[in-house]
Motif scaffolding. Structure first.
Motif, PDB file in Angstrom:
ATOM      1  N   LEU A 105       0.647  -1.506   0.222  1.00  0.00           N
ATOM      2  CA  LEU A 105      -0.066  -0.113   0.154  1.00  0.00           C
ATOM      3  C   LEU A 105       0.898   1.209   0.555  1.00  0.00           C
ATOM      4  CD1 LEU A 105      -2.660  -0.992   2.706  1.00  0.00           C
ATOM      5  CD2 LEU A 105      -3.168  -0.803  -0.115  1.00  0.00           C
TER       6      LEU A 105
ATOM      7  N   TYR B  71       1.561   2.204  -3.541  1.00  0.00           N
ATOM      8  CA  TYR B  71       0.896   1.899  -3.994  1.00  0.00           C
ATOM      9  C   TYR B  71       0.437   3.603  -4.302  1.00  0.00           C
ATOM     10  CZ  TYR B  71      -3.674   2.290  -6.609  1.00  0.00           C
ATOM     11  OH  TYR B  71      -4.541   2.444  -7.654  1.00  0.00           O
ATOM     12  N   THR B  72       0.884   4.471  -2.800  1.00  0.00           N
ATOM     13  CA  THR B  72       0.252   5.279  -2.465  1.00  0.00           C
ATOM     14  C   THR B  72       1.606   6.330  -3.180  1.00  0.00           C
ATOM     15  OG1 THR B  72      -0.728   5.047  -0.452  1.00  0.00           O
ATOM     16  CG2 THR B  72       0.222   7.080  -0.011  1.00  0.00           C
TER      17      THR B  72
ATOM     18  N   HIS C  77      -8.882   5.886  -4.156  1.00  0.00           N
ATOM     19  CA  HIS C  77      -7.656   4.565  -3.890  1.00  0.00           C
ATOM     20  C   HIS C  77      -7.300   5.373  -2.177  1.00  0.00           C
ATOM     21  CE1 HIS C  77      -7.879   2.479  -8.010  1.00  0.00           C
ATOM     22  NE2 HIS C  77      -9.099   2.316  -7.792  1.00  0.00           N
ATOM     23  N   LEU C  78      -6.877   6.723  -2.922  1.00  0.00           N
ATOM     24  CA  LEU C  78      -5.854   7.766  -1.685  1.00  0.00           C
ATOM     25  C   LEU C  78      -6.975   6.991  -0.320  1.00  0.00           C
ATOM     26  CD1 LEU C  78      -3.871  10.143  -3.611  1.00  0.00           C
ATOM     27  CD2 LEU C  78      -2.760   8.029  -2.436  1.00  0.00           C
TER      28      LEU C  78
ATOM     29  N   ILE D 270      -7.109   3.820   0.881  1.00  0.00           N
ATOM     30  CA  ILE D 270      -5.979   3.806   1.853  1.00  0.00           C
ATOM     31  C   ILE D 270      -6.099   4.112   3.222  1.00  0.00           C
ATOM     32  CG2 ILE D 270      -3.487   3.326   0.947  1.00  0.00           C
ATOM     33  CD1 ILE D 270      -3.591   3.478  -1.324  1.00  0.00           C
TER      34      ILE D 270
ATOM     35  N   VAL E 251       1.360   4.864   6.651  1.00  0.00           N
ATOM     36  CA  VAL E 251       1.219   4.848   5.756  1.00  0.00           C
ATOM     37  C   VAL E 251      -0.245   5.368   5.217  1.00  0.00           C
ATOM     38  CG1 VAL E 251      -0.075   3.406   3.268  1.00  0.00           C
ATOM     39  CG2 VAL E 251       2.366   2.953   5.263  1.00  0.00           C
TER      40      VAL E 251
ATOM     41  N   ALA F 294      -1.015   8.844   2.344  1.00  0.00           N
ATOM     42  CA  ALA F 294      -2.426   8.854   1.805  1.00  0.00           C
ATOM     43  C   ALA F 294      -3.296   9.532   2.025  1.00  0.00           C
ATOM     44  CB  ALA F 294      -3.221   7.302   1.948  1.00  0.00           C
TER      45      ALA F 294
ATOM     46  N   TYR G  34      -4.011  12.685  -0.227  1.00  0.00           N
ATOM     47  CA  TYR G  34      -5.284  12.593  -0.982  1.00  0.00           C
ATOM     48  C   TYR G  34      -6.053  14.250  -0.951  1.00  0.00           C
ATOM     49  CZ  TYR G  34     -10.653  11.662  -0.941  1.00  0.00           C
ATOM     50  OH  TYR G  34     -12.188  12.568  -1.365  1.00  0.00           O
TER      51      TYR G  34
END
Length: 231
Positions: free
Chosen positions: A49, A52-53, A140-141, A144, A195, A199, A203
Motif C-alpha cells: 500500500l 502504491y500510495t 484509492h488514496l 488506503i 502509510v 495517503a 488525497y
C-alpha cells in the motif's frame, strides 16, 4: 602492612570492575530493515500500500499539474479571433493549448451561435469531465488512508493474541517475554499509521489543487460568456 592492604584493595576493585564489565548488556543495535521485519507478515500488505500510495500521488500530481495549467494568453488570443469572426482559428488555438482549460474553451467555441445558456451549460459539462479525469483514482488514496491503519491494528492484535497464548502454554509471564513480543507487534500499527497519514495528506493536497483549478475555470467560463455577449 599498609602496602599489603592497599594491594588487596586494588585487587578487589579490579575484580568488581571486571564483574561490572561482564554484566554490561551486549550490543543490541539493529538495522532499520531488521527492525521493520520484526513487525510480522502484516507489514507485507502495508508495504504494498505504501508503494502504491507513492505511485498514485506522483502520477496524479504530474497529471493534474499538466492538465490544470491556465494560460493567461489563451483567452486573449481567443477573444481577438472571436472579435474578428475567425472561429476556426480560435478553436485551433484552444486545441493546441492541450490543457483542460483549452478543451473547455473549445467546447464553448463549437456551440457559438446557440443561446448563451446552452453555451455555458456545454462548457460546464466539459469542465465536469475534465475535473473527473483529474480525480480519477483519488478515491484509492482515501481508501488506503482508512485501510492501512486498520491492517496495522489487526497485526498488533494478532501479535498480542499470540503472546497471551504463549503465556497460557508456557506459564512464562516475565516482563521481557511480554514487552519483547509486544513492541515487535506494535511496529505494524506504527507502519500502518504512517502509510495512512501519507495517503490522507496526498488525497487532500491533490483535491485542493483540483478545487483551485475548478475555481479558475469557472472564472474563465464567465469571461468567455462575456466575450460572446459583447461580440
Amino acid at each position: 602492612m599498609f602496602s599489603f592492604i592497599q594491594l588487596q584493595a586494588d585487587t578487589i576493585t579490579n575484580a568488581a570492575s571486571n564483574v561490572v564489565i561482564e554484566k554490561i548488556a551486549p550490543n543490541t543495535e539493529i538495522s532499520t530493515l531488521g527492525f521493520l521485519l520484526k513487525g510480522g507478515v502484516w507489514l507485507i500488505p502495508i508495504g504494498i500500500l505504501l508503494f502504491y500510495t507513492f505511485y498514485l500521488i506522483i502520477e496524479r500530481y504530474l497529471f493534474v499539474s499538466k492538465a490544470s495549467k491556465i494560460d493567461t494568453l489563451l483567452m486573449r488570443d481567443v477573444r481577438d479571433n472571436l472579435n474578428s469572426g475567425n472561429l476556426d482559428l480560435a478553436r485551433s488555438i484552444a486545441e493546441r493549448n492541450n490543457t483542460a482549460s483549452g478543451n473547455i474553451i473549445k467546447e464553448g467555441i463549437l456551440v457559438i451561435g446557440r443561446p448563451i445558456v446552452e453555451i455555458e451549460s456545454n462548457m460546464d459539462r466539459a469542465a465536469d469531465i475534465e475535473i473527473g479525469e483529474m480525480e480519477k483514482h483519488l478515491g484509492h488514496l482515501g481508501l488506503i488512508a482508512g485501510i492501512a491503519p486498520t491492517l496495522g491494528f489487526i497485526g498488533t492484535i494478532s501479535g498480542v493474541i499470540k503472546i497471551f497464548y504463549s503465556i497460557s502454554v508456557t506459564e512464562n509471564i516475565s516482563i521481557g517475554n511480554i514487552s519483547g513480543g509486544l513492541y515487535e507487534k506494535m511496529i505494524s500499527s506504527g507502519a500502518g499509521l504512517i502509510v495512512g497519514i501519507i495517503a490522507y495528506s496526498g488525497y487532500h493536497l491533490l483535491n485542493g489543487k483540483i478545487d483551485n483549478f475548478a475555481l479558475k475555470i469557472q472564472k474563465q467560463i464567465l469571461e468567455f460568456v462575456n466575450i460572446i455577449q459583447r461580440s
